[in-house]
Design a protein around this motif. Sequence first.
Motif, PDB file in Angstrom:
ATOM      1  N   GLY A 172       1.549  -9.861  22.856  1.00  0.00           N
ATOM      2  CA  GLY A 172       1.989 -11.176  22.424  1.00  0.00           C
ATOM      3  C   GLY A 172       2.314 -11.324  20.959  1.00  0.00           C
ATOM      4  N   MET A 173       1.903 -10.344  20.128  1.00  0.00           N
ATOM      5  CA  MET A 173       2.138 -10.450  18.692  1.00  0.00           C
ATOM      6  C   MET A 173       2.640  -9.117  18.141  1.00  0.00           C
ATOM      7  SD  MET A 173       1.559 -13.396  17.261  1.00  0.00           S
ATOM      8  CE  MET A 173       1.171 -12.960  15.589  1.00  0.00           C
ATOM      9  N   PRO A 174       3.879  -8.755  18.385  1.00  0.00           N
ATOM     10  CA  PRO A 174       4.404  -7.457  17.949  1.00  0.00           C
ATOM     11  C   PRO A 174       4.196  -7.219  16.454  1.00  0.00           C
ATOM     12  CG  PRO A 174       5.972  -8.561  19.381  1.00  0.00           C
ATOM     13  CD  PRO A 174       4.893  -9.566  19.079  1.00  0.00           C
ATOM     14  N   GLY A 175       3.633  -6.054  16.136  1.00  0.00           N
ATOM     15  CA  GLY A 175       3.443  -5.667  14.741  1.00  0.00           C
ATOM     16  C   GLY A 175       2.191  -6.198  14.080  1.00  0.00           C
ATOM     17  N   PHE A 176       1.390  -6.995  14.807  1.00  0.00           N
ATOM     18  CA  PHE A 176       0.188  -7.568  14.192  1.00  0.00           C
ATOM     19  C   PHE A 176      -0.910  -6.515  14.105  1.00  0.00           C
ATOM     20  CE2 PHE A 176      -3.809  -9.822  13.926  1.00  0.00           C
ATOM     21  CZ  PHE A 176      -3.534 -10.864  13.048  1.00  0.00           C
ATOM     22  N   GLU A 177      -1.376  -6.235  12.888  1.00  0.00           N
ATOM     23  CA  GLU A 177      -2.467  -5.289  12.657  1.00  0.00           C
ATOM     24  C   GLU A 177      -3.394  -5.871  11.601  1.00  0.00           C
ATOM     25  OE1 GLU A 177      -1.080  -1.372  11.667  1.00  0.00           O
ATOM     26  OE2 GLU A 177       0.417  -1.358  13.279  1.00  0.00           O
ATOM     27  N   PHE A 178      -4.678  -5.535  11.694  1.00  0.00           N
ATOM     28  CA  PHE A 178      -5.647  -6.039  10.725  1.00  0.00           C
ATOM     29  C   PHE A 178      -6.887  -5.160  10.745  1.00  0.00           C
ATOM     30  CE2 PHE A 178      -8.933  -8.789   8.974  1.00  0.00           C
ATOM     31  CZ  PHE A 178      -8.271  -9.462   7.958  1.00  0.00           C
ATOM     32  N   ASN A 179      -7.383  -4.805   9.568  1.00  0.00           N
ATOM     33  CA  ASN A 179      -8.704  -4.200   9.463  1.00  0.00           C
ATOM     34  C   ASN A 179      -9.312  -4.619   8.137  1.00  0.00           C
ATOM     35  OD1 ASN A 179      -7.736  -2.528   7.396  1.00  0.00           O
ATOM     36  ND2 ASN A 179      -7.613  -0.705   8.686  1.00  0.00           N
ATOM     37  N   SER A 180     -10.531  -4.248   7.904  1.00  0.00           N
ATOM     38  CA  SER A 180     -11.162  -4.594   6.629  1.00  0.00           C
ATOM     39  C   SER A 180     -11.923  -3.395   6.095  1.00  0.00           C
ATOM     40  CB  SER A 180     -12.086  -5.817   6.784  1.00  0.00           C
ATOM     41  OG  SER A 180     -13.096  -5.567   7.726  1.00  0.00           O
ATOM     42  N   ALA A 229      -7.505 -13.548   9.071  1.00  0.00           N
ATOM     43  CA  ALA A 229      -6.906 -12.906  10.246  1.00  0.00           C
ATOM     44  C   ALA A 229      -6.370 -13.936  11.233  1.00  0.00           C
ATOM     45  CB  ALA A 229      -7.926 -12.001  10.934  1.00  0.00           C
ATOM     46  N   MET A 230      -7.170 -14.960  11.539  1.00  0.00           N
ATOM     47  CA  MET A 230      -6.724 -15.952  12.520  1.00  0.00           C
ATOM     48  C   MET A 230      -5.647 -16.864  11.946  1.00  0.00           C
ATOM     49  SD  MET A 230      -7.127 -16.675  15.727  1.00  0.00           S
ATOM     50  CE  MET A 230      -8.766 -16.419  16.432  1.00  0.00           C
ATOM     51  N   ALA A 231      -5.721 -17.162  10.665  1.00  0.00           N
ATOM     52  CA  ALA A 231      -4.680 -17.989  10.055  1.00  0.00           C
ATOM     53  C   ALA A 231      -3.332 -17.275  10.092  1.00  0.00           C
ATOM     54  CB  ALA A 231      -5.065 -18.330   8.613  1.00  0.00           C
ATOM     55  N   LEU A 232      -3.345 -15.976   9.824  1.00  0.00           N
ATOM     56  CA  LEU A 232      -2.117 -15.192   9.910  1.00  0.00           C
ATOM     57  C   LEU A 232      -1.614 -15.119  11.346  1.00  0.00           C
ATOM     58  CD1 LEU A 232      -2.974 -12.236   7.497  1.00  0.00           C
ATOM     59  CD2 LEU A 232      -1.332 -14.060   7.090  1.00  0.00           C
ATOM     60  N   PHE A 233      -2.535 -14.924  12.278  1.00  0.00           N
ATOM     61  CA  PHE A 233      -2.207 -14.861  13.705  1.00  0.00           C
ATOM     62  C   PHE A 233      -1.551 -16.169  14.154  1.00  0.00           C
ATOM     63  CE2 PHE A 233      -3.462 -15.773  18.111  1.00  0.00           C
ATOM     64  CZ  PHE A 233      -3.049 -14.629  18.779  1.00  0.00           C
ATOM     65  N   THR A 249     -13.336   1.936   6.899  1.00  0.00           N
ATOM     66  CA  THR A 249     -12.571   0.769   7.317  1.00  0.00           C
ATOM     67  C   THR A 249     -13.168   0.251   8.611  1.00  0.00           C
ATOM     68  OG1 THR A 249     -10.935   2.267   8.311  1.00  0.00           O
ATOM     69  CG2 THR A 249     -10.402   1.316   6.170  1.00  0.00           C
ATOM     70  N   VAL A 250     -13.171  -1.055   8.742  1.00  0.00           N
ATOM     71  CA  VAL A 250     -13.762  -1.728   9.895  1.00  0.00           C
ATOM     72  C   VAL A 250     -12.637  -2.125  10.832  1.00  0.00           C
ATOM     73  CG1 VAL A 250     -15.219  -3.647  10.651  1.00  0.00           C
ATOM     74  CG2 VAL A 250     -15.566  -2.627   8.372  1.00  0.00           C
ATOM     75  N   GLU A 251     -12.662  -1.588  12.044  1.00  0.00           N
ATOM     76  CA  GLU A 251     -11.624  -1.930  13.020  1.00  0.00           C
ATOM     77  C   GLU A 251     -11.980  -3.270  13.675  1.00  0.00           C
ATOM     78  OE1 GLU A 251      -9.350  -0.160  12.373  1.00  0.00           O
ATOM     79  OE2 GLU A 251     -10.212   1.731  11.722  1.00  0.00           O
ATOM     80  N   TRP A 252     -10.957  -4.049  13.967  1.00  0.00           N
ATOM     81  CA  TRP A 252     -11.155  -5.434  14.387  1.00  0.00           C
ATOM     82  C   TRP A 252     -10.639  -5.702  15.792  1.00  0.00           C
ATOM     83  CZ3 TRP A 252     -12.073 -10.159  11.291  1.00  0.00           C
ATOM     84  CH2 TRP A 252     -12.769  -9.870  10.110  1.00  0.00           C
ATOM     85  N   GLY A 253     -11.161  -6.803  16.342  1.00  0.00           N
ATOM     86  CA  GLY A 253     -10.704  -7.231  17.655  1.00  0.00           C
ATOM     87  C   GLY A 253     -10.707  -8.748  17.772  1.00  0.00           C
ATOM     88  N   LEU A 254     -10.019  -9.231  18.777  1.00  0.00           N
ATOM     89  CA  LEU A 254      -9.967 -10.659  19.095  1.00  0.00           C
ATOM     90  C   LEU A 254     -10.912 -10.906  20.260  1.00  0.00           C
ATOM     91  CD1 LEU A 254      -8.684 -13.507  18.857  1.00  0.00           C
ATOM     92  CD2 LEU A 254      -6.853 -12.695  20.377  1.00  0.00           C
ATOM     93  N   VAL A 278     -10.416  -9.303  24.015  1.00  0.00           N
ATOM     94  CA  VAL A 278      -9.108  -9.437  24.672  1.00  0.00           C
ATOM     95  C   VAL A 278      -7.992  -8.712  23.924  1.00  0.00           C
ATOM     96  CG1 VAL A 278      -9.733 -11.610  25.781  1.00  0.00           C
ATOM     97  CG2 VAL A 278      -8.621 -11.646  23.529  1.00  0.00           C
ATOM     98  N   GLY A 279      -8.294  -8.186  22.752  1.00  0.00           N
ATOM     99  CA  GLY A 279      -7.277  -7.453  22.009  1.00  0.00           C
ATOM    100  C   GLY A 279      -7.894  -6.754  20.807  1.00  0.00           C
ATOM    101  N   VAL A 280      -7.333  -5.622  20.418  1.00  0.00           N
ATOM    102  CA  VAL A 280      -7.756  -4.931  19.202  1.00  0.00           C
ATOM    103  C   VAL A 280      -6.591  -4.953  18.219  1.00  0.00           C
ATOM    104  CG1 VAL A 280      -9.491  -3.476  20.319  1.00  0.00           C
ATOM    105  CG2 VAL A 280      -7.125  -2.674  20.176  1.00  0.00           C
ATOM    106  N   THR A 281      -6.913  -4.930  16.935  1.00  0.00           N
ATOM    107  CA  THR A 281      -5.877  -5.086  15.911  1.00  0.00           C
ATOM    108  C   THR A 281      -5.446  -3.751  15.304  1.00  0.00           C
ATOM    109  OG1 THR A 281      -7.523  -5.445  14.168  1.00  0.00           O
ATOM    110  CG2 THR A 281      -6.705  -7.389  15.338  1.00  0.00           C
ATOM    111  N   THR A 282      -5.804  -2.668  15.964  1.00  0.00           N
ATOM    112  CA  THR A 282      -5.383  -1.339  15.543  1.00  0.00           C
ATOM    113  C   THR A 282      -3.955  -1.061  16.027  1.00  0.00           C
ATOM    114  OG1 THR A 282      -6.551  -0.573  17.519  1.00  0.00           O
ATOM    115  CG2 THR A 282      -7.685  -0.301  15.436  1.00  0.00           C
ATOM    116  N   PRO A 283      -3.259  -0.060  15.417  1.00  0.00           N
ATOM    117  CA  PRO A 283      -1.897   0.257  15.866  1.00  0.00           C
ATOM    118  C   PRO A 283      -1.842   0.747  17.309  1.00  0.00           C
ATOM    119  CG  PRO A 283      -2.328   1.207  13.708  1.00  0.00           C
ATOM    120  CD  PRO A 283      -3.636   0.705  14.224  1.00  0.00           C
ATOM    121  N   LYS A 284      -2.916   1.466  17.731  1.00  0.00           N
ATOM    122  CA  LYS A 284      -3.013   1.965  19.100  1.00  0.00           C
ATOM    123  C   LYS A 284      -4.334   1.510  19.705  1.00  0.00           C
ATOM    124  CE  LYS A 284      -0.347   6.163  18.107  1.00  0.00           C
ATOM    125  NZ  LYS A 284      -0.361   7.651  18.122  1.00  0.00           N
TER     126      LYS A 284
END
Length: 319
Positions: free
Chosen positions: A238-246, A163-167, A119-124, A217-223
């Motif tokens: 700024g986005m509680p609960g937002f997570e994303f990976n691929s 990812a950005m559309a959901l964000f 799995t690929v961990e993501w960031g903003l 400026v942000g990672v989309t992992t749970p921690k």
Amino acid sequence: MKYAAIFLSAVLATTGAQAQSWPTKPIRLIVPLAAGSAVDAAARIVAEKMSRDLGQNIVVENQPGAAGIIGAGAVAKAAPDGYTFGGFNDSIMTMVPNLTPKMPWDITKDFEPVSLVATVEWGLVVNAELPLKSAGDLIAAAKKAPGKINYGSGGNGSPQHIAMALFASQAGVQMTHVPYKGATQAAMGVAGKEVDAAFQGIATVNSLIKAGKVRLVGVTTPKRMPQFPDVPTVSESGMPGFEFNSWFAMMAPAGTPKTIVNQMAAEVKKALEDPEVREKLNAQGLTPRGTTPDELGTATKAQLAKYGELIRKNGITAE
């Protein structure tokens, strides 16, 4: 009956010999994404180890374009002889099919699942010269100037787009989408100030982050990620609960012999157990997985349904 038994034994012996002799020549691993993308980076790390283990080169071949449809089509049309595989992300497998009315192939019918490799961990990321330090800052800027903040993606229907559309949907903001021909080009667009921001696989932007050309400026992992302990998660900023990976998943053309598919999956798992391979993947923001073909098949169907619902619910289109 005696002759039938002899004949059956001969057939089984021949089949076994063919499976044991594979591979006898180099294997193509078609990645329908640009060189330097997260999946491309993972594919090259794993392919190098598998080549040594198999005694045959696994040649990574990039065929980007049309959000992966073209390269994946080349895999679907390839001879199912065990010498062509695809290295796909989950956009190709589960997002694009939900966004494209007339697909030239069917992910559940034209391919054989092999293994979920990583799995690929993501960031903003944002351009380093912008005064944005968090996901919250980006949201505030977008609310202040609706439509003025633009973001790059690897194309319509790509993971970056989704990812950005959901964000944006969840944050209640409007931003302008700028599609590129691949994730790498989109990352360079952020670095070159062509676009303001992007969601990206960490592997794709790692070197740009280190060079100071983009700011994570942000990672989309749970921690928070161990590699970036000072970077907050998007969820906490700024986005509680937002997570994303691929995903990086390996697929084969439909009809590829099960013996070869199973052996390839076993070789993937073997490569992922190597400490050096795991270290390289982790350093790129990738988490090693390694599954059976059946496990990947089940996950693909579940992800197809999940993204279908998310895309419809949020009104996301490929336009």
